[in-house]
Enzyme design. Structure first.
Site, PDB file in Angstrom:
ATOM      1  N   ASP A 147     -26.847 -76.631  14.870  1.00  0.00           N
ATOM      2  CA  ASP A 147     -27.409 -77.399  16.208  1.00  0.00           C
ATOM      3  C   ASP A 147     -26.422 -77.069  17.243  1.00  0.00           C
ATOM      4  O   ASP A 147     -26.810 -76.810  18.619  1.00  0.00           O
ATOM      5  CB  ASP A 147     -27.142 -78.802  15.737  1.00  0.00           C
ATOM      6  CG  ASP A 147     -28.452 -79.416  15.020  1.00  0.00           C
ATOM      7  OD1 ASP A 147     -29.547 -78.640  14.790  1.00  0.00           O
ATOM      8  OD2 ASP A 147     -28.288 -80.395  14.600  1.00  0.00           O
ATOM      9  N   GLY A 148     -25.231 -76.602  16.939  1.00  0.00           N
ATOM     10  CA  GLY A 148     -24.232 -76.273  18.007  1.00  0.00           C
ATOM     11  C   GLY A 148     -24.707 -74.914  18.583  1.00  0.00           C
ATOM     12  O   GLY A 148     -24.358 -74.716  19.976  1.00  0.00           O
ATOM     13  N   ARG A 185      -2.573 -91.587  22.658  1.00  0.00           N
ATOM     14  CA  ARG A 185      -2.567 -92.753  23.300  1.00  0.00           C
ATOM     15  C   ARG A 185      -4.007 -93.298  23.898  1.00  0.00           C
ATOM     16  O   ARG A 185      -4.863 -92.524  24.547  1.00  0.00           O
ATOM     17  CB  ARG A 185      -1.590 -93.046  24.242  1.00  0.00           C
ATOM     18  CG  ARG A 185      -0.006 -92.485  23.824  1.00  0.00           C
ATOM     19  CD  ARG A 185       0.763 -92.610  24.883  1.00  0.00           C
ATOM     20  NE  ARG A 185       1.166 -93.858  25.540  1.00  0.00           N
ATOM     21  CZ  ARG A 185       2.109 -94.042  26.201  1.00  0.00           C
ATOM     22  NH1 ARG A 185       3.077 -93.271  26.666  1.00  0.00           N
ATOM     23  NH2 ARG A 185       2.434 -95.570  26.483  1.00  0.00           N
ATOM     24  N   ASP A 235     -10.181 -95.355  23.052  1.00  0.00           N
ATOM     25  CA  ASP A 235      -9.881 -93.871  22.817  1.00  0.00           C
ATOM     26  C   ASP A 235     -10.859 -93.181  23.546  1.00  0.00           C
ATOM     27  O   ASP A 235     -10.721 -91.686  23.773  1.00  0.00           O
ATOM     28  CB  ASP A 235      -9.953 -93.522  21.282  1.00  0.00           C
ATOM     29  CG  ASP A 235      -8.855 -93.847  20.477  1.00  0.00           C
ATOM     30  OD1 ASP A 235      -7.938 -94.309  21.056  1.00  0.00           O
ATOM     31  OD2 ASP A 235      -8.704 -93.537  19.265  1.00  0.00           O
ATOM     32  N   THR A 280     -27.940 -88.933  17.275  1.00  0.00           N
ATOM     33  CA  THR A 280     -27.739 -88.536  15.841  1.00  0.00           C
ATOM     34  C   THR A 280     -26.530 -87.534  15.659  1.00  0.00           C
ATOM     35  O   THR A 280     -26.258 -87.487  14.492  1.00  0.00           O
ATOM     36  CB  THR A 280     -28.888 -87.811  15.309  1.00  0.00           C
ATOM     37  OG1 THR A 280     -29.260 -86.796  15.909  1.00  0.00           O
ATOM     38  CG2 THR A 280     -30.180 -88.894  15.080  1.00  0.00           C
ATOM     39  N   ALA A 281     -25.675 -87.599  16.411  1.00  0.00           N
ATOM     40  CA  ALA A 281     -24.432 -86.778  16.346  1.00  0.00           C
ATOM     41  C   ALA A 281     -23.293 -87.593  16.548  1.00  0.00           C
ATOM     42  O   ALA A 281     -23.136 -88.526  15.952  1.00  0.00           O
ATOM     43  CB  ALA A 281     -24.660 -85.613  17.346  1.00  0.00           C
ATOM     44  N   ALA A 297     -22.426 -89.628  18.646  1.00  0.00           N
ATOM     45  CA  ALA A 297     -22.481 -91.270  18.965  1.00  0.00           C
ATOM     46  C   ALA A 297     -22.783 -92.049  17.737  1.00  0.00           C
ATOM     47  O   ALA A 297     -22.287 -93.219  17.660  1.00  0.00           O
ATOM     48  CB  ALA A 297     -23.639 -91.254  19.963  1.00  0.00           C
ATOM     49  N   SER A 329     -21.682 -91.244  14.694  1.00  0.00           N
ATOM     50  CA  SER A 329     -20.488 -91.615  14.056  1.00  0.00           C
ATOM     51  C   SER A 329     -19.481 -92.691  14.544  1.00  0.00           C
ATOM     52  O   SER A 329     -18.792 -93.479  13.762  1.00  0.00           O
ATOM     53  CB  SER A 329     -19.656 -90.218  14.005  1.00  0.00           C
ATOM     54  OG  SER A 329     -20.363 -89.185  13.440  1.00  0.00           O
ATOM     55  N   GLN A 343     -17.968 -78.380  23.693  1.00  0.00           N
ATOM     56  CA  GLN A 343     -18.026 -77.018  24.120  1.00  0.00           C
ATOM     57  C   GLN A 343     -17.434 -76.782  25.363  1.00  0.00           C
ATOM     58  O   GLN A 343     -16.966 -75.528  25.527  1.00  0.00           O
ATOM     59  CB  GLN A 343     -19.307 -76.186  23.866  1.00  0.00           C
ATOM     60  CG  GLN A 343     -20.059 -76.439  22.492  1.00  0.00           C
ATOM     61  CD  GLN A 343     -21.087 -75.887  22.376  1.00  0.00           C
ATOM     62  OE1 GLN A 343     -22.104 -75.598  23.122  1.00  0.00           O
ATOM     63  NE2 GLN A 343     -21.678 -75.794  21.127  1.00  0.00           N
TER      64      GLN A 343
END
Length: 293
Positions: A72-73, A157, A176, A187-188, A190, A192, A247
């Site tokens: 996919d990358g 931090r 963060d 499905t990438a 986000a 997680s 990227q």
């Protein structure tokens, strides 16, 4: 086959399997009397290839179809270069997950034959344009098919920033960072981060906080045409980073303003006729098909 005469080939760099697949595709397409044009970076890894070559950024102007071999990358990088040319893109999976590159290596010739014969479906996937300004002057920009992500970079931090949607103040957040994702990117990263899975046909953007200091902070889904603005707080103690698809990276300073909105050009993504988004989710995410099994 008259519709696709000039076919561009782009492959992930540094993979022998990808090189083998590119060679297979070149032979296969030549046997059908089609002209292939190879990405110049791949050409450097294939001495004696005998193909016409070009830069990826102009491939969309001279090709009728571009086939991307990799994960996919690889397709994310190609999408940013090709979207504004409206050239259709087909993905062959030589990576890991393969949400976008959905043709498996053992079915390349069968599925590519179907596409050449006009047996395919077309999806339009929108991208995000991002610009960073410092003191009102642009210092960087980028485009993303999956997501634009504000994150700490090398620091550990929290980041303090303000979020505005369509000019309306939403909140000041300490976290963060924030993932701003298209349906394609849902499905990438986000996912997680606890974001929802969005169907690719949705015209929406999801904003997913990353480890927010306030437990009530939750993902927000907004209209796909919304303009988003993130302002790094002046009293922020870190110098974070904003990335496009992981990227493209731009270093930030307190007071910087990040503006994100939908790109006017869309990616034209082709799938074989048997493509099924929910089946892809079952296969790639390990969803059970029957309770108790």
């Amino acid at each position: 086959m008259d519709h696709f005469r000039n076919i561009g080939l782009i492959g992930r760099l540094g993979s022998k399997q990808v090189i083998d697949t590119l060679k297979q595709l070149m032979r296969f397409l030549h046997d059908r009397g089609l002209n292939t044009i190879l990405d110049e970076r791949n050409a450097e890894m294939m001495p004696g290839h005998g193909q016409q070559i070009c830069k990826q950024k102009i491939m969309g102007e001279i090709c009728d179809l571009v086939i991307v071999v990799g994960g996919d990358g690889s397709l994310l990088g190609a999408a940013r270069a090709l979207a504004q040319c409206h050239v259709p893109v087909l993905g062959v999976n030589r990576g890991n997950l393969g949400f976008l590159t959905d043709i498996s290596p053992n079915e390349i010739e069968d599925k590519v034959s179907e596409v050449l014969e006009g047996k395919y479906t077309v999806e339009s996937r929108f991208l995000l344009d991002m610009i960073v300004k410092r003191g009102g002057e642009p210092i960087g920009e980028g485009t993303a098919l999956n997501d634009c992500v504000l994150h700490p970079g090398k620091a550990t931090r929290m980041i303090q920033f303000e979020l505005y949607i369509e000019g309306q103040f939403v909140y000041t957040q300490k976290s963060d960072g924030l993932i701003v994702s298209t349906p394609t990117g849902s499905t990438a990263y986000a996912l997680s981060g606890g974001g929802p899975i969005m169907h690719p046909k949705l015209d929406a953007i999801v904003l997913v906080p990353m480890f927010p200091h306030t437990l009530s902070s939750r993902p927000i889904v907004v209209d796909g045409n919304s303009e988003l603005k993130l302002v790094i707080s002046e009293d922020n103690e870190t110098y974070p980073t904003v990335s496009c698809d992981g990227q493209i990276n731009i270093s930030l300073a307190p007071g910087d303003v990040i503006t994100i909105h939908k790109k006017p050009h869309k990616l034209k993504l082709l799938h074989p006729l048997n493509y099924d988004f929910y089946r892809t989710c079952r296969e790639k995410l390990g969803w059970g098909t029957k309770l108790g099994r």
